[in-house]
Write a protein that holds these residues in place. Structure first.
Motif, PDB file in Angstrom:
ATOM      1  N   HIS A  92      28.495  16.361  18.357  1.00 51.67           N
ATOM      2  CA  HIS A  92      27.472  17.420  18.218  1.00 51.67           C
ATOM      3  C   HIS A  92      28.158  18.691  19.250  1.00 51.67           C
ATOM      4  O   HIS A  92      27.957  19.691  18.944  1.00 51.67           O
ATOM      5  CB  HIS A  92      26.344  17.052  18.631  1.00 51.67           C
ATOM      6  N   GLY A 119      31.670  25.715  15.134  1.00 47.67           N
ATOM      7  CA  GLY A 119      30.650  26.752  14.490  1.00 47.67           C
ATOM      8  C   GLY A 119      30.628  27.897  15.062  1.00 47.67           C
ATOM      9  O   GLY A 119      30.750  28.933  13.991  1.00 47.67           O
ATOM     10  N   GLN A 169      31.037  20.148  17.108  1.00 47.99           N
ATOM     11  CA  GLN A 169      30.565  21.085  15.952  1.00 47.99           C
ATOM     12  C   GLN A 169      29.758  22.387  16.493  1.00 47.99           C
ATOM     13  O   GLN A 169      30.129  23.302  16.087  1.00 47.99           O
ATOM     14  CB  GLN A 169      29.478  20.184  15.244  1.00 47.99           C
ATOM     15  N   HIS A 170      29.086  22.264  17.549  1.00 51.16           N
ATOM     16  CA  HIS A 170      28.637  23.618  18.247  1.00 51.16           C
ATOM     17  C   HIS A 170      29.829  24.319  18.728  1.00 51.16           C
ATOM     18  O   HIS A 170      29.706  25.882  18.110  1.00 51.16           O
ATOM     19  CB  HIS A 170      27.978  22.913  19.488  1.00 51.16           C
TER      20      HIS A 170
END
Ligand code: SF4
Lengths: 369, 411
Positions: free
Chosen positions: B161, B168, B164-165
């Motif tokens: 996560h 993104g 992905q943070h």
């Protein structure tokens, strides 16, 4: 009558929260406006704010440098000395590099006490951060559920949201009475601070009584209206000092004030999503970016109190606020509003503060007249 | 065991560092003069992206360190303080804000003719929250777009996560750069930049590893002067040749048993940013048969290796895997494994008043290495750029006492 009750609660904040534990409540300490209290409340626990203290630090200095700041050092010191042992747990966040470090330290050195982490982004814009903000909140719910031993009940959460929203509406009403000088500044501050130390249901009752009786204790008309800003103002001797210098607080955008209670949670739709939305959209703190919505809140509050100047009470080593001050000062200057920064370490150096406030008030009065 | 002369550089190639620095700042000015975009960036931004897109990444932090090294930081810190910025704030930022708000970034009295004006500001919370606030203050002055890459602190390995943070936000940053700066992202160029970055980082890390040898081929003072290309130029080809030469020389020294200090007796590690105005602190110690041969600042803050079979994952991992972004547990684990490897007898923690996030957790680390490895440590309270925070006498006395303790322990 109400003032006596407020005095009692605030004279020993830790004792007030200890009393709740003695009553059999599961009390959770937290110290950031991005900790979603509604979730904690809906799990049947009582969130209370860790206010730190101005007391001499003993044990925490073996772990944190002085420049971690009084708030984190004093909270950790209280933790190490067992003064927070009555709390069922503690929730920390990444509101500053020091507070985030506290989470690591808590896990390392106070292993018997549950510690949760709200690890949301500091950047409050962009699709990705919005999504990550939401998932960080959901991870916090998971931590709470694991600790609480049951899942978060949406019906309970709706009830909690209603209680918290009522609290926010009452505090906003108090803020408007402050602006129209129907409520004394020090009573207002006590009313706000006391809410951090008791269940919101009880606080709502107290606020209702207070607001009913408001209008009797007006500040003198010749007191200069000022706006007070800063991350936290817990020194209750400051507002009386201000008054002795010929001024009063008619508006504020304190982290322990309107920034905390200003925004409500929508009571329609999925309650978890609505709580998350509220924290994403709330008036941002100094450790969040962009700062523009905070400036807008600051300006709006200042306007409603008809403030003629602003005092920034900035905690020493609160870097985020220290970077903001010159920016806000210059923006205010462009609008012809003078400002003053006071350095605090919980307590404002009273003689030094008095002299500076006195001089500032005289300057502002000179400009106004 | 042979030795090298005390006062010169241990590695001849280190003399190139000054030229590389000069070229970088001259290139930045030229880039702007040619009408190409400049981004002001800060430590741990996605540097490879900028080089691959033709955006020159200008590092005010590095500029502040240069100002400190030529003993001019105080005047700019004071300038910023007079304008309301507290003297407790990061001194790199105070120097920078002092320059901007004082005579300006084009003041002819400044090194390299000043700092090119930014077309965009890009920063990240990876090393600290301060960078975000500093850039907000800079934006207030220049009124140019600002982008902040957010990140939460990590324990290795980096979690999905968190990756992905990061990614993104990079996906959001790219079109913003394209539209605000008039540049174009091309994945092949980006992948090429990653390759260059990884190669340079590999050479650098190998170079640091040579310093595990006894005697150590090169000390901290010299290596602090060599790190700049790793900070600002990863993704371009420039650091590769330089690091290659340094590495070859260091390997030769190790092979020949040639140490950077005479008759090396004690080996030390260093944590936090050095005091740029007083790198002599290192060489004074090194004059006493003591070597600083390990620094968290040089090993875990800038370059990391990437497994380019999965480039985007590797890119995110590399940028998040930064000492300042480590939890205390991660820092402790890292030191416990590195200290024996580098055969350190003692550790010096710079309790840096400015770089607070670096300094948090140092006390726990000191206790851990004492308890688990029997390695004692010393705390020096100071600041990386503001000389007013450094007490020469006090630091010297503390250092001398520490050396005595280490010498007694060695007997
Ligand atoms: S506080 Fe440290 S990491 Fe942050 S900007 Fe300053 S030197 Fe860089």
């Amino acid at each position: 009558m109400i003032q006596a009750e407020l005095n009692e609660i605030l004279s020993d904040p830790l004792e007030s929260t200890r009393q709740l534990s003695r009553e059999g409540r599961r009390v959770i300490g937290y110290c950031d406006n991005y900790v979603p209290e509604e979730f904690i409340h809906a799990m049947g626990m009582v969130p209370v704010r860790l206010m730190g203290s101005a007391e001499h630090i003993t044990l925490a200095d073996s772990h944190l440098p002085i420049f971690a700041g009084q708030l984190s050092r004093s909270i950790f010191d209280q933790g190490l000395r067992g003064k927070l042992g009555h709390l069922a747990g503690v929730v920390l966040s990444n509101s500053s590099d020091a507070i985030r470090t506290l989470f690591d330290l808590w896990e390392r050195h106070i292993p018997g006490q549950w510690v949760g982490l709200v690890d949301v982004p500091a950047v409050l814009q962009g699709e990705t951060n919005r999504r990550v903000f939401g998932s960080a909140m959901l991870r916090f719910i998971e931590q709470l559920e694991k600790f609480g031993g049951h899942s978060l009940d949406p019906a309970e959460l709706r009830r909690s949201i209603a209680v918290y929203n009522e609290n926010r509406r009452l505090l906003k009403k108090a803020a408007s009475l402050l602006g129209s000088r129907k409520l004394n500044a020090d009573t207002y501050l006590d009313a706000v601070l006391s809410g951090f130390l008791m269940p919101k249901e009880r606080h709502n009752g107290l606020l209702l009584q207070l607001l009913e009786n408001a209008g009797t204790g007006q500040a003198g008309p010749d007191l200069l209206p000022l706006h007070i800003s800063g991350p936290l103002l817990v020194d209750r001797s400051f507002l009386p000092l201000l008054e002795q210098c010929g001024a009063t607080m008619t508006s504020e955008d304190l982290g322990t004030g309107s920034r905390y209670f200003w925004d409500e949670v929508s009571e329609t739709g999925d309650p978890v999503a609505q709580v998350i939305d509220r924290y994403w959209n709330k008036v941002p703190e100094s450790y969040k970016t962009p700062m523009e919505p905070r400036w807008l809140h600051f300006s709006a509050r200042l306007g409603t109190g008809n403030a003629k100047g602003a005092i920034f009470v900035v905690e020493r080593y609160s870097d985020e606020d220290q970077y903001d001050y010159p920016i806000f000062r210059d923006r205010l200057q462009q609008r012809g509003i003078p400002s003053l920064q006071l350095d605090a370490e919980f307590v404002l150096e009273s003689e030094q503060a008095r002299t500076r406030v006195q001089t500032f008030v005289e300057i502002v009065k000179g400009r106004v007249s | 065991m042979s030795t090298q002369t005390k006062k010169g550089r241990a590695l001849n190639s280190s003399y190139q560092a000054g030229n590389i620095l000069k070229e970088y700042w001259e290139d930045a000015a030229r880039h702007q003069a040619e009408g190409r975009p400049i981004a002001w960036v800060s430590g741990n931004v996605p540097i490879e992206l900028f080089w691959s897109m033709g955006v020159f990444p200008v590092y005010p932090e590095n500029y502040s360190a240069i100002i400190a090294s030529i003993q001019r930081a105080q005047e700019f810190c004071e300038e910023a303080e007079q304008r309301g910025f507290s003297n407790d704030l990061c001194s790199y930022s105070r120097v920078n804000l002092g320059i901007i708000l004082g005579k300006g970034i084009k003041d002819p009295g400044l090194p390299f003719g000043g700092i090119p004006r930014p077309d965009m500001l890009i920063t990240t919370r990876i090393p600290c929250l301060i960078q975000v606030k500093w850039w907000e203050a800079v934006r207030e002055f220049f009124k140019v777009p600002l982008f902040v890459v957010d990140a939460t602190m990590i324990d290795l390995p980096v979690k999905e996560h968190q990756r992905q943070h990061y990614l993104g936000q990079i996906r959001e940053l790219i079109p913003i750069m394209e539209s605000k700066l008039g540049v174009r992202f091309q994945e092949d160029k980006f992948l090429e930049a990653l390759k260059l970055s990884d190669e340079a980082a590999g050479l650098w890390l190998d170079l640091l590893d040579t310093r595990a040898a006894v005697p150590s081929p090169v000390g901290s003072r010299e290596m602090c002067g060599n790190v700049f290309p790793l900070v600002a130029m990863l993704g371009s080809s420039r650091p590769i040749a330089f690091f290659k030469q340094l590495l070859e020389e260091a390997r030769e020294c190790v092979k020949a048993g040639k140490g950077a200090v005479e008759n090396e007796k004690i080996r030390l590690g260093w944590d936090n940013i050095p005091m740029w105005y007083n790198l002599k602190f290192f060489s004074d110690v090194e004059d006493q048969n003591i070597i600083f041969t390990y620094e968290t600042y040089l090993k875990y803050v800038w370059g990391g290796r990437m497994d380019l079979s999965d480039p985007w994952t590797a890119f995110a991992n590399k940028h998040l895997d930064v000492w300042l972004n480590y939890s205390i547990d991660q820092r402790v684990r890292t030191l416990l494994s590195d200290i024996p490897k580098f055969k350190l007898d003692g550790f010096v923690f710079h309790e840096n008043h400015s770089c607070k996030r670096f300094a948090m957790g140092q006390k726990d680390a000191a206790v851990a290495i004492q308890e688990k490895l029997g390695v004692p440590s010393l705390f020096i309270h100071s600041d990386m750029a503001d000389p007013r925070a450094f007490s020469e006498g006090q630091s010297r006395v503390k250092m001398e006492a520490f050396i005595e303790l280490l010498q007694a322990k060695k007997k």
